[in-house]
Motif scaffolding. Structure first.
Motif, PDB file in Angstrom:
ATOM      1  N   ASP A 147       0.842  -1.199   0.000  1.00 14.42           N
ATOM      2  CA  ASP A 147       0.000   0.000   0.000  1.00 14.42           C
ATOM      3  C   ASP A 147       0.875   1.245   0.000  1.00 14.42           C
ATOM      4  O   ASP A 147       0.586   2.233  -0.676  1.00 14.42           O
ATOM      5  N   THR A 148       1.959   1.185   0.797  1.00 16.22           N
ATOM      6  CA  THR A 148       3.015   2.193   0.746  1.00 16.22           C
ATOM      7  C   THR A 148       4.298   1.461   0.378  1.00 16.22           C
ATOM      8  O   THR A 148       4.728   0.565   1.102  1.00 16.22           O
ATOM      9  N   PRO A 149       4.925   1.795  -0.757  1.00 15.28           N
ATOM     10  CA  PRO A 149       6.127   1.079  -1.179  1.00 15.28           C
ATOM     11  C   PRO A 149       7.190   1.043  -0.087  1.00 15.28           C
ATOM     12  O   PRO A 149       7.378   2.010   0.659  1.00 15.28           O
ATOM     13  N   HIS A 150       7.880  -0.091  -0.003  1.00 16.33           N
ATOM     14  CA  HIS A 150       8.878  -0.330   1.037  1.00 16.33           C
ATOM     15  C   HIS A 150      10.240  -0.549   0.378  1.00 16.33           C
ATOM     16  O   HIS A 150      10.378  -1.350  -0.546  1.00 16.33           O
ATOM     17  N   LEU A 151      11.265   0.158   0.874  1.00 11.85           N
ATOM     18  CA  LEU A 151      12.621   0.089   0.326  1.00 11.85           C
ATOM     19  C   LEU A 151      13.577  -0.477   1.360  1.00 11.85           C
ATOM     20  O   LEU A 151      13.551  -0.077   2.537  1.00 11.85           O
ATOM     21  N   GLU A 152      14.427  -1.414   0.925  1.00 15.18           N
ATOM     22  CA  GLU A 152      15.500  -1.940   1.754  1.00 15.18           C
ATOM     23  C   GLU A 152      16.809  -1.813   0.984  1.00 15.18           C
ATOM     24  O   GLU A 152      16.898  -2.239  -0.170  1.00 15.18           O
ATOM     25  N   VAL A 153      17.827  -1.234   1.639  1.00 15.74           N
ATOM     26  CA  VAL A 153      19.129  -1.024   1.009  1.00 15.74           C
ATOM     27  C   VAL A 153      20.223  -1.517   1.936  1.00 15.74           C
ATOM     28  O   VAL A 153      20.286  -1.106   3.102  1.00 15.74           O
ATOM     29  N   LYS A 154      21.051  -2.412   1.419  1.00 12.83           N
ATOM     30  CA  LYS A 154      22.247  -2.867   2.127  1.00 12.83           C
ATOM     31  C   LYS A 154      23.419  -2.724   1.167  1.00 12.83           C
ATOM     32  O   LYS A 154      23.501  -3.457   0.171  1.00 12.83           O
ATOM     33  N   GLN A 155      24.311  -1.756   1.477  1.00  8.37           N
ATOM     34  CA  GLN A 155      25.402  -1.452   0.565  1.00  8.37           C
ATOM     35  C   GLN A 155      26.699  -1.248   1.338  1.00  8.37           C
ATOM     36  O   GLN A 155      26.693  -0.754   2.466  1.00  8.37           O
ATOM     37  N   THR A 156      27.781  -1.616   0.687  1.00  9.78           N
ATOM     38  CA  THR A 156      29.127  -1.331   1.191  1.00  9.78           C
ATOM     39  C   THR A 156      29.829  -0.442   0.181  1.00  9.78           C
ATOM     40  O   THR A 156      29.866  -0.752  -1.023  1.00  9.78           O
TER      41      THR A 156
ATOM     42  N   LYS B  88      29.186   1.904   5.207  1.00  3.24           N
ATOM     43  CA  LYS B  88      28.225   0.812   5.198  1.00  3.24           C
ATOM     44  C   LYS B  88      26.833   1.387   5.413  1.00  3.24           C
ATOM     45  O   LYS B  88      26.644   2.248   6.274  1.00  3.24           O
ATOM     46  N   ILE B  89      25.902   0.904   4.615  1.00  4.40           N
ATOM     47  CA  ILE B  89      24.524   1.389   4.692  1.00  4.40           C
ATOM     48  C   ILE B  89      23.603   0.190   4.869  1.00  4.40           C
ATOM     49  O   ILE B  89      23.671  -0.778   4.098  1.00  4.40           O
ATOM     50  N   ASP B  90      22.749   0.227   5.874  1.00  2.13           N
ATOM     51  CA  ASP B  90      21.732  -0.806   6.103  1.00  2.13           C
ATOM     52  C   ASP B  90      20.470  -0.082   6.574  1.00  2.13           C
ATOM     53  O   ASP B  90      20.267   0.138   7.770  1.00  2.13           O
ATOM     54  N   VAL B  91      19.636   0.318   5.625  1.00  3.64           N
ATOM     55  CA  VAL B  91      18.483   1.154   5.947  1.00  3.64           C
ATOM     56  C   VAL B  91      17.229   0.613   5.270  1.00  3.64           C
ATOM     57  O   VAL B  91      17.287  -0.133   4.288  1.00  3.64           O
ATOM     58  N   THR B  92      16.081   1.018   5.800  1.00  2.79           N
ATOM     59  CA  THR B  92      14.778   0.749   5.201  1.00  2.79           C
ATOM     60  C   THR B  92      14.010   2.063   5.131  1.00  2.79           C
ATOM     61  O   THR B  92      14.319   3.020   5.864  1.00  2.79           O
TER      62      THR B  92
END
Length: 716
Positions: free
Chosen positions: A511-520, A546-550
């Motif tokens: 219903d609301t788009p969900h983003l997950e990002v895990k990057q080095t 390092k990025i680990d966000v939603t």
């Protein structure tokens, strides 16, 4: 005699009718009296001696008296040539003779009615039919055949093709042909059973018979079946045909072959100006194929010309297929222009090579232009599975392009894709922005995700150079998965801002788009990256992260405002712009009064290392362990960066290196950074100087003592 007497006319009518009836009965009785069953059996048994077939009547034979003279033959059996194996069996055969020839001693068959017919026809490896001997001319003997009417009920026809190993069966065959000696009409119906699903067949046409040639002036044939995934499907054929039984050749003109289905709604039509056919080959000099399919929110359209189309035992082939294939979903359209020879081996193995194709994408997602690509390659596949494989290479907007696609299924297709693009600049097609392109996470336009409805795709993507807004990537590689629920980039890697990026990204459609990002991030040039993403230009340097966000949101702006997770960064040989801490320390105490001022673009504090770990919660990043080290100053800090409000609130403790500033030994300058991210204000943190003091007087006294201490410490 009174001729006008009513009694006289009544007598004439009665006597006349009685005489006719009496004559009719007399003739019928004569026929019945002359009927010799044994002679009929003998005649029938020898009727096909010249072919080696045996004819046997296992039931009774009775004469027919009405509506015309004839015979009713029960349980008639015809064998294969030179064998006792049954070729055809008729439970009841009614044969009707013409009146006038019969009175002169000739037997002329004018009508046949067959009930419960079973026949078997085979095609040998040499292509010959097992009934060829029955189609040859033979001497009429004492019986001639001049049919005016033919009727078949409850028939069954078995067809075996030994060359291909296939079998077909026609059940419940019914046929009516009337007025065969003049302008006849033919109607027929049957059920075709091939071991998969029954197909209902129906044919109607005017009919003309001239010697060995049968003309179907206006054939209308229909085949209907329930096809899995398509619902009730119909195949129809119309046109003019001529059948020559002597040469077993067929010709036709102005023909139309149409296929339609119920679920999904589809129509496919092949128009053929001319056709020639034998048992070995069907030849069509030219044809036009058009079709339309509506499925879910999509529409498919086809319009193509066929040159020199041939159908043989081995399959179908055309020298050239030239036309357009369109896929449309809403306002998005994908057009393919195809030019290639066609081969369909065994009516299932498809091949089009060499294939020349031009693909054009028109969509509101790219309002400033169309994506146009010219490609060459090949298309092959297996229609039984079904599976299609496309391998092409060419140019996309002047850049090299290579694509391989495997499609599994037709109605709900699944795709496996490998895509390689030299350069893709989306700014050429995205909405034109006023001034400089906006930073990605400041863009409030909704992210379109409706296009996910049309994909079930996995594969790999490689892009040499990708541009979107101010953001740039090079040598992008990723495993991709797209379906109506989510878009996933797995094992993603790219050269980005003179560094290297590796990790995963998932965009889930809810219903609301969900983003997950895990990057080095490794060896990244941080300043241009922050400028292009967040329009933040107060930090420079090269380092790792390092990025680990939603995040959740319908636009990049909403995603930014809901960012939650962890970010770690470590920079080397960089600078904090807006303030020169070293110069300020060197000029103390004269510079103290200047510390409460906006950031200056021409000022910066260089450092050897800078590290920080941020915890994000709904767009607000907090850190308690920021450390900046340089040869001249060391800084420790804590605070927050509010991305939703675009402001910073950070406290730093600045310490001078005593080896470089001996007179500043022991001096700690508490510094407060507040205000907009792009124009923060640097000020002395007076709250830190009076920490622990309760009354206003105590705070003022402590502030005076701290300032006096700072000043007297650095005075000569």
């Amino acid at each position: 005699m009174k001729w006008n007497s009513g009694r006289l006319w009544l007598r004439i009518a009665v006597y006349g009718s009685g005489s006719v009836i009496a004559l009719f009965v007399l003739i019928q009785a004569l026929i019945f009296w002359q009927f010799d069953e044994a002679a009929v059996r003998k005649t029938l048994s020898s009727a096909l001696n010249d072919t080696g077939r045996q004819v046997a009547v296992e039931g009774k034979i009775t004469p027919l008296l009405f509506p015309s003279p004839g015979l009713s033959i029960h349980q008639l059996n015809i064998s294969e040539p030179g064998s006792k194996q049954s070729f055809a069996r008729v439970e009841q055969l009614d044969v009707y003779l013409s009146w006038i020839p019969l009175l002169t001693g000739n037997r002329e068959i004018k009508a046949l009615e067959m009930h419960g017919v079973t026949a078997s026809i085979a095609r040998g490896a040499d292509g010959r039919l097992s009934i060829m001997d029955l189609l040859l001319h033979r001497s009429p003997g004492t019986v001639s055949m001049k049919l005016d009417r033919l009727l078949v009920r409850e028939g069954t026809l078995l067809y075996t093709d030994h060359s291909s190993g296939t079998e077909q069966k026609l059940d419940t065959v019914s046929l009516d042909a009337d007025d065969l000696r003049s302008g006849a009409s033919l109607t027929a119906a049957a059920i075709l059973s091939n071991g998969k699903r029954p197909i209902r067949l129906a044919v109607s046409t005017p009919l003309t018979i001239q010697d060995d040639q049968v003309s179907l002036e206006k054939l209308d044939a229909v085949a209907i079946s329930e096809v899995p995934g398509l619902g009730e499907s119909k195949f129809a054929a119309t046109g003019q045909y001529k059948l020559n039984f002597a040469t077993l050749q067929t010709s036709g003109k102005d023909l139309s072959f149409r296929f339609s289905s119920e679920r999904p709604s589809s129509q496919l039509e092949l128009k053929v100006p001319e056709l020639n056919a034998s048992f070995n080959e069907v030849s069509i000099p030219t044809g036009r194929l058009s079709g339309k399919l509506s499925y879910a929110h999509s529409q498919y359209q086809l319009d193509a010309g066929l040159d020199n189309l041939k159908l043989t035992e081995g399959g179908m082939a055309a020298d050239k297929v030239n036309g357009n294939f369109n896929w449309q979903a809403g306002d998005t359209r994908l057009n393919f222009k195809l030019d290639a020879p066609l081969a369909l081996m065994g009516m299932k193995q498809l091949r089009m090579q060499p294939l020349n194709m031009t693909a054009t994408v028109t969509t509101p997602l790219l309002p400033r232009g169309k994506l146009v690509s010219s490609m060459q390659g090949a298309l092959d596949g297996d229609l039984d599975e079904p599976r299609l494989n496309l391998r092409v290479a060419g140019k996309l907007d002047g850049s090299d392009l290579s694509v391989t696609v495997s499609q599994f299924g037709l109605m709900k297709p699944r795709h496996e894709v490998t895509l390689s693009v030299g350069k893709l600049d989306l700014n050429r097609y995205l909405p034109e922005s006023k001034g400089d392109p906006v930073a990605i996470f400041q863009d409030g336009k909704p992210i379109p995700l409706d296009w996910l409805d049309y994909f079930d795709l996995t594969g790999k993507v490689a892009v040499g150079e990708l541009a979107m807004g101010r953001f740039r990537m090079n040598n992008l590689n990723a495993s991709v998965r797209i379906n109506p629920r989510e878009l996933e980039l797995d094992q993603m890697s790219a050269d980005i801002y003179q560094g290297r990026l590796q990790g995963d990204m998932l965009l889930a459609r809810r219903d609301t788009p969900h983003l997950e990002v895990k990057q080095t991030l490794k060896d990244m040039n941080i300043r241009p990256l922050l400028v292009d993403l967040l329009n933040f230009n107060r930090l420079d340097g090269k380092g790792n992260g390092k990025i680990d966000v939603t995040a959740d949101g319908k636009s990049f702006l909403e995603l930014r405002n809901t960012l939650t997770g962890n970010v770690e960064t470590s920079l080397n040989k960089g600078a904090l712009t807006g303030i020169d801490l070293v110069a300020a320390l060197k000029n103390l105490p004269a510079e103290l009064k200047e510390w409460n001022s906006p950031a200056q673009a021409d000022q910066k504090t260089t450092f050897s290392t800078l590290s920080a770990a941020f915890r994000l919660d709904k767009g607000v990043a907090r850190s308690q362990n920021m450390q900046l080290a340089s040869q001249l100053v060391n800084v420790k800090g804590a605070g927050k960066v509010d991305l939703t409000q675009n402001i910073v609130d950070y406290t730093m403790d600045v310490q001078a290196n005593p080896q470089e500033f001996s007179r500043l030994k022991g001096v700690n300058v508490p510094l407060k950074i507040t205000g907009p991210l792009n124009a923060p204000v640097y000020a002395l943190d007076f709250n830190a100087m009076v920490k622990g003091k309760k009354t206003e007087g105590e705070k003022q006294q402590a502030l005076k003592q701290e300032l006096k201490k700072q000043i007297t410490t650095i005075l000569p």
